[in-house]
Design an enzyme around this catalytic site. Structure first.
Site, PDB file in Angstrom:
ATOM      1  N   ASP A   8      19.353  29.482   3.940  1.00 54.31           N
ATOM      2  CA  ASP A   8      18.401  30.256   4.707  1.00 54.31           C
ATOM      3  C   ASP A   8      19.039  30.456   6.084  1.00 54.31           C
ATOM      4  O   ASP A   8      19.997  29.748   6.441  1.00 54.31           O
ATOM      5  CB  ASP A   8      17.082  29.490   4.816  1.00 54.31           C
ATOM      6  N   ASP A  10      17.143  31.618   9.548  1.00 58.77           N
ATOM      7  CA  ASP A  10      16.342  31.211  10.708  1.00 58.77           C
ATOM      8  C   ASP A  10      15.896  29.762  10.583  1.00 58.77           C
ATOM      9  O   ASP A  10      15.281  29.369   9.596  1.00 58.77           O
ATOM     10  CB  ASP A  10      15.120  32.123  10.830  1.00 58.77           C
TER      11      ASP A  10
END
Length: 383
Positions: A8, A10
């Site tokens: 991922d 953020d």
């Protein structure tokens, strides 16, 4: 065997979630709507649409998503440029590629934002084998579609992929894709991440030690996440909840190792006396560790035991100590000081085990009541 790490973006590689919230607050402020920081938190990790629509619905505001999206695109990069965007441990991306492990980004964010983030942390598109964004799937996290799509495009079985996430939506997406998940704290507490199904929980990616090939990386992950017959799942600074209780002897052995690692990081330039501590939370069966941090103003020094307590409370909010280990090079090993004992009394039972261990292998176990039989109890809390 692990063949790919699916990151991922953020909150994992880039410290951007507070930036996103600031932009979101500015957007709603421009519309005269009172949506604040905490209103966004439950909607992190599920993509831009959920990020805006979630707080809007909660406040009864009729959102123009296209307008909000355009505002976000116009202001996000400006806000991000004013921060130190790279999170600790992002060198794992290049280390993984060098070790022959496939790397990919699997972000719920729009593609433009992914590339802004990559540039902000000093990486390049070429550092990843593939990049998948929120536009690449119809169903965003917590559905596992983005991770399954990545595995298909990479020609891999889901079992050959490790997902790295920070949000509850993301952890659930990884598990829904039948992949193992390494979660980093920051966005969510360790307790919440464990409940969502994370296999390993670390404070940041710098916890992943050196590896030169997929086999070594697999061994590191297994060391952190391996489950013995009692279901112990090991993390770097705590143990995720036991499926059922292991023996105290097994737990204490692990706690001594954790306290030893904490002692290595002790800051003791004045006394040269380094101490590590590890405590076991009675509520969650996690181990939290701490080391002594000295100060030239001696009264400002924080002992290892209190450091461990601080870490535990920061993660869990309330605390009951089941077992405490104090590790030093004293022979016999030193007990907690009087100040630490009084602090520990706030969170310990009379029969809480306190194990004093030394570098030379000596150890002695006390009950807390033997070390501090009559702690001060605030008048309103006395029986």
């Amino acid at each position: 065997m692990i063949k790919a790490i699916l990151f991922d973006m953020d909150g994992v590689l880039v410290d951007s979630e507070e930036v996103s919230i600031r932009v979101g607050e500015e957007y709603f402020k421009s519309k005269g709507v009172n949506i604040t920081h905490d209103d966004f938190l439950p909607h992190l990790g599920g993509g831009e649409r959920k990020f805006f629509e979630g707080p809007s619905k909660a406040k009864g505001y009729s959102l123009n998503y296209e307008d909000a999206s355009q505002f976000f695109k116009e202001h996000y990069e400006e806000y991000l440029s004013k921060t130190h965007a790279a999170l600790p441990g992002i060198d794992i991306v290049k280390r993984a590629r060098k070790a022959g492990i496939i790397t990919a980004v699997c972000s719920s964010a729009p593609r433009w934002k992914v590339f802004v983030n990559i540039a902000a942390i000093g990486l390049e598109e070429s550092d990843f084998d593939m990049i998948f964004s929120g536009e690449s799937v119809k169903r965003n996290k917590p559905f596992g579609d983005i991770y399954l799509n990545a595995a298909i495009n990479l020609g891999l079985d889901p079992k050959e992929c490790i997902v790295v996430e920070d949000s509850l939506f993301g952890v659930k997406a990884g598990k829904n894709a039948n992949m193992r998940v390494l979660a980093v704290t920051g966005t969510e507490s360790a307790t919440s991440l464990a409940a969502a199904g994370a296999d390993v929980i670390v404070t940041d990616l710098s916890a992943i030690t050196e590896f030169t090939n997929p086999t070594e990386f697999e061994a590191i992950f297994e060391d952190y996440s391996k489950s013995n017959s009692d279901g112990i799942l090991y993390g770097t600074s705590f143990i995720t909840p036991f499926k059922r209780r292991a023996s105290d002897e097994e737990i204490i052995e692990r706690m001594i190792k954790e306290a030893s690692m904490a002692r290595d990081n002790a800051y003791a330039p004045y006394s040269k006396f380094k101490v590590g501590a590890a405590l076991l939370s009675a509520a969650t069966n996690r181990i939290y560790r701490g080391c002594n941090v000295e100060n030239s103003s001696y009264g400002a020094t924080i002992c290892a035991e209190r450091n461990a307590v601080i870490h535990a409370i920061a993660e869990e909010g309330s605390l009951g100590i089941d077992i405490l280990v104090v590790y030093s090079d004293d022979d016999p090993p030193a007990p907690p000081c009087a100040v630490c004992l009084q602090v520990l009394a706030e969170f310990s039972r009379p029969d809480t085990k306190v194990v004093l261990a030394s570098v030379d292998g000596f150890r002695k176990t006390y009950l807390f009541k033997e070390l501090l039989p009559n702690p001060f109890i605030f008048p309103t809390l006395r029986n």
